[in-house]
Scaffold this motif. Structure first.
Motif, PDB file in Angstrom:
ATOM      1  N   GLY A 165      38.218  55.082  25.277  1.00  0.00           N
ATOM      2  CA  GLY A 165      36.938  54.265  25.992  1.00  0.00           C
ATOM      3  C   GLY A 165      37.053  54.490  27.670  1.00  0.00           C
ATOM      4  O   GLY A 165      36.231  53.819  28.317  1.00  0.00           O
ATOM      5  N   GLY A 166      37.617  55.780  28.130  1.00  0.00           N
ATOM      6  CA  GLY A 166      37.608  55.767  29.355  1.00  0.00           C
ATOM      7  C   GLY A 166      38.486  54.973  30.230  1.00  0.00           C
ATOM      8  O   GLY A 166      39.183  54.033  29.814  1.00  0.00           O
ATOM      9  N   CYS A 167      38.384  55.149  31.657  1.00  0.00           N
ATOM     10  CA  CYS A 167      39.394  54.267  32.626  1.00  0.00           C
ATOM     11  C   CYS A 167      38.844  52.922  32.620  1.00  0.00           C
ATOM     12  O   CYS A 167      39.945  51.982  32.809  1.00  0.00           O
ATOM     13  N   GLN A 168      37.875  52.581  32.174  1.00  0.00           N
ATOM     14  CA  GLN A 168      37.369  50.936  32.196  1.00  0.00           C
ATOM     15  C   GLN A 168      38.314  50.440  31.005  1.00  0.00           C
ATOM     16  O   GLN A 168      38.538  49.146  31.145  1.00  0.00           O
ATOM     17  N   ALA A 169      38.772  51.023  29.984  1.00  0.00           N
ATOM     18  CA  ALA A 169      39.951  50.448  28.974  1.00  0.00           C
ATOM     19  C   ALA A 169      41.225  50.383  29.543  1.00  0.00           C
ATOM     20  O   ALA A 169      41.873  49.923  28.775  1.00  0.00           O
ATOM     21  N   GLU A 170      41.409  51.291  30.665  1.00  0.00           N
ATOM     22  CA  GLU A 170      43.002  51.384  31.062  1.00  0.00           C
ATOM     23  C   GLU A 170      43.046  50.333  32.306  1.00  0.00           C
ATOM     24  O   GLU A 170      43.516  49.297  32.311  1.00  0.00           O
ATOM     25  N   CYS A 171      42.642  50.867  33.516  1.00  0.00           N
ATOM     26  CA  CYS A 171      42.699  50.338  34.724  1.00  0.00           C
ATOM     27  C   CYS A 171      41.720  49.076  34.733  1.00  0.00           C
ATOM     28  O   CYS A 171      41.993  47.995  35.393  1.00  0.00           O
ATOM     29  N   GLY A 172      40.517  49.243  34.246  1.00  0.00           N
ATOM     30  CA  GLY A 172      39.528  48.231  34.126  1.00  0.00           C
ATOM     31  C   GLY A 172      40.136  47.006  33.135  1.00  0.00           C
ATOM     32  O   GLY A 172      40.169  45.657  33.581  1.00  0.00           O
ATOM     33  N   ALA A 173      40.665  47.358  32.139  1.00  0.00           N
ATOM     34  CA  ALA A 173      41.446  46.247  31.154  1.00  0.00           C
ATOM     35  C   ALA A 173      42.427  45.677  31.908  1.00  0.00           C
ATOM     36  O   ALA A 173      42.717  44.413  32.002  1.00  0.00           O
ATOM     37  N   ALA A 174      43.271  46.463  32.641  1.00  0.00           N
ATOM     38  CA  ALA A 174      44.533  45.740  33.526  1.00  0.00           C
ATOM     39  C   ALA A 174      44.190  44.796  34.648  1.00  0.00           C
ATOM     40  O   ALA A 174      44.694  43.560  34.828  1.00  0.00           O
ATOM     41  N   ALA A 175      42.806  45.091  35.219  1.00  0.00           N
ATOM     42  CA  ALA A 175      42.447  44.507  36.202  1.00  0.00           C
ATOM     43  C   ALA A 175      41.696  43.016  35.758  1.00  0.00           C
ATOM     44  O   ALA A 175      42.132  41.800  36.341  1.00  0.00           O
ATOM     45  N   ALA A 176      41.301  43.256  34.337  1.00  0.00           N
ATOM     46  CA  ALA A 176      40.485  41.946  33.802  1.00  0.00           C
ATOM     47  C   ALA A 176      42.220  40.888  33.556  1.00  0.00           C
ATOM     48  O   ALA A 176      41.915  39.839  33.465  1.00  0.00           O
ATOM     49  N   MET A 177      42.919  41.591  33.003  1.00  0.00           N
ATOM     50  CA  MET A 177      44.128  40.780  32.750  1.00  0.00           C
ATOM     51  C   MET A 177      44.662  40.246  33.889  1.00  0.00           C
ATOM     52  O   MET A 177      45.183  38.888  33.683  1.00  0.00           O
ATOM     53  N   GLY A 178      44.931  41.095  34.987  1.00  0.00           N
ATOM     54  CA  GLY A 178      45.203  40.611  36.164  1.00  0.00           C
ATOM     55  C   GLY A 178      44.638  39.326  36.907  1.00  0.00           C
ATOM     56  O   GLY A 178      45.117  38.425  37.280  1.00  0.00           O
ATOM     57  N   SER A 179      43.122  39.456  36.520  1.00  0.00           N
ATOM     58  CA  SER A 179      42.364  38.484  36.940  1.00  0.00           C
ATOM     59  C   SER A 179      42.579  37.105  36.055  1.00  0.00           C
ATOM     60  O   SER A 179      42.703  36.047  36.743  1.00  0.00           O
ATOM     61  N   ALA A 180      42.863  37.326  34.896  1.00  0.00           N
ATOM     62  CA  ALA A 180      42.889  36.052  33.975  1.00  0.00           C
ATOM     63  C   ALA A 180      44.570  35.417  34.554  1.00  0.00           C
ATOM     64  O   ALA A 180      44.496  34.270  34.477  1.00  0.00           O
TER      65      ALA A 180
END
Lengths: 292, 222
Positions: A165-180
């Motif tokens: 899924g590209g970086c959106q699936a790694e760093c992007g997902a991590a940022a979304a998890m951190g945001s939550a």
């Protein structure tokens, strides 16, 4: 667990905190008790803290990227425009991501390449806003459970792999998890947590994975140090009452769909993007002879 | 994938597939071999060959062959530790059309002429699959305990093995059967829902005369 909406509904129905609904759901799915899952995540938090501490004093070099963490840490002590919290989160994220690249011991959260983001956000929050919080360790563990649930839903509806899924699936997902996690720590409702996830992911959609030389260094390390700010600001936006027009579950579906349409050359194969720039090619040529 | 697999594994960087997964592959191959590895030829395939060195895949595989876990800082010193242990090892690149993009074949032999050949793939997030053992398809993640039984292809072996497991209260999670030819060599691959210490390979071997070899692999957590 497949839906943030369902999770929110479950928490409402059972009059539970969000993290309790996560524990109940995972416990039912795996047969492992809620208490055991809580203890596991609590030990992951300890491992994460240890990795951040080791990272801040590590001198192990990367192959390509010079040290960035100490520069950001020193700068964050002096001030800067973004404020102490963001700068410190960025410094921690850079340090941990660098530590990972130099074969340090880290917690993949959700992946090794994005392992700096959650420690950056959680431990900067602890330092700046967690001082007077009662039973801080428990609260941070709860936040990590909420972050884990967001990761689980992204894994089930889309993917957490850069190769898929590209970086959106790694760093992007991590940022979304951190945001939550941050929205939860700041006392946000389940809706605020969902909005924080949606707002963060919407601003990283399409982010490709194009690492120079196939190494988890450039642009990975600095993306860790930058995306903490997107996640933190999205949490604040959600706490301000701003909602995402597209709900989190649908944003995650969009992320999955976008990921599948990213060409393979921009999905962790190092055959496109930054990885094939003239400078990258020159650097990679130099790697062949330079052994660590 | 439950939350503890999302927030985890705890591992030595930089890559869950090329480092943590490689350590697990080495460990699993060591467990299949059943003791210290003295001689290993390691054939890297796909991106294990092209980007492995930058991810410490070589060191990770060696550390795993020595029995280290993915979160042990000694993984960084895999090469030095292998040399110190007296292991002879060589790395090669193997270009195969059909190979998994992140995979490796490891050939082990001892001084007495015993040999083993294992192929494994790293699937991402530290998860791996033991694909082949001595030319036979295996296809297990090794998250659950596994027993692999090699036998002459005669009737009654499956029955004898399952009866033995049943009489010991052991539940079979999955089961695969293969043979190279009618009456030739056959394999049985079983994933079990129990602690592996409940299975004694030497006892399983005794349940039927046609059983040539029994390999028991404990579950190797992520």
């Amino acid at each position: 667990m497949r839906s943030l909406l369902d999770l929110t509904k479950l928490a409402d129905e059972l009059d539970m905190y969000l993290h309790e609904a996560v524990l109940a759901t995972d416990s039912e799915a795996t047969g492992v008790s809620s208490d055991e899952i809580f203890d596991l995540i609590s030990s992951r938090l300890k491992d994460m803290r240890r990795s951040a501490e080791e990272a801040s004093s590590s001198n192990n070099p990367c192959r390509l990227v010079p040290k960035t963490g100490p520069l950001m840490r020193a700068y964050s002590e002096k001030g800067g425009m973004c404020g102490g919290f963001i700068l410190r989160a960025s410094a921690i994220a850079l340090e941990v991501a660098t530590y990972n690249a130099s074969m340090g011991r880290i917690v993949a959260a959700p992946t090794a390449g994005s392992c700096g983001i959650l420690p950056g956000m959680l431990f900067a929050w602890e330092e700046f806003y967690g001082k007077d919080v009662a039973d801080k360790e428990r609260k941070l563990t709860e936040a990590l459970i909420v972050a884990g649930a967001v990761g689980e839903i992204i894994a089930n509806r889309a993917t957490l792999a850069g190769a898929e899924g590209g970086c959106q699936a790694e760093c992007g997902a991590a940022a979304a998890m951190g945001s939550a996690a941050l929205a939860y720590l700041q006392g946000g409702s389940c809706e605020a947590v969902s909005n924080a996830v949606a707002l963060t992911l919407k601003s990283v959609l399409g982010l490709v994975c194009d690492p120079v030389g196939g190494l988890v260094e450039s642009p990975c390390i600095k993306r860790n140090g930058l995306l903490v700010s997107v996640g933190a600001l999205a949490a604040d936006m959600a706490m301000a009452g701003i909602t995402s027009l597209i709900p989190a579950d649908e944003v995650i579906d969009a992320m999955g769909q976008i990921g599948r349409s990213i060409p393979p050359s921009l999905r962790e194969t190092s055959r496109g993007g930054l990885a094939v720039t003239p400078t990258a090619k020159k650097l990679v040529k130099g790697l062949g002879t330079k052994k660590r | 994938m439950p939350v503890w697999d999302i927030i985890g594994p705890v591992m030595i960087g930089p890559s869950s597939s090329h480092t943590a997964g490689a350590v697990r592959i080495g460990r699993i191959v060591r467990l299949c071999w059943g003791g210290d590895v003295r001689n290993a030829n390691i054939y890297m395939r796909g991106s294990f060959a092209t980007t492995g060195e930058g991810h410490g895949t070589d060191r990770a595989l060696l550390a795993g062959l020595l029995g280290y876990a993915p979160d042990d800082p000694e993984v960084r010193n895999g090469r030095e530790l292998a040399l110190k242990s007296g292991m002879n090892f060589n790395f090669y690149e193997e270009d195969l059309e059909c190979a998994h993009p992140n995979s490796v074949r490891i050939e082990i032999r001892d001084d007495g002429g015993r040999r083993m050949d294992a192929t494994a793939a790293s699937l991402g997030g530290g998860a791996v699959s033991l694909q082949e053992l001595d030319g036979f398809e295996v296809g297990v993640s090794c998250l659950l305990p596994v027993i692999i039984i090699m036998n002459r292809d005669v009737h009654g072996v499956v029955g004898a093995v399952t009866t033995y497991l049943s009489s010991h209260g052991i539940n079979i999670a999955t089961m695969k059967l293969h043979r190279n030819s009618r009456g030739g060599l056959a394999t049985m691959v079983l994933e079990l829902d129990i602690n592996e210490s409940a299975v004694r390979p030497e006892e399983v071997k005794k349940v039927h005369d046609a059983i040539v070899r029994v390999i028991s692999i404990p579950g190797v957590a992520l």
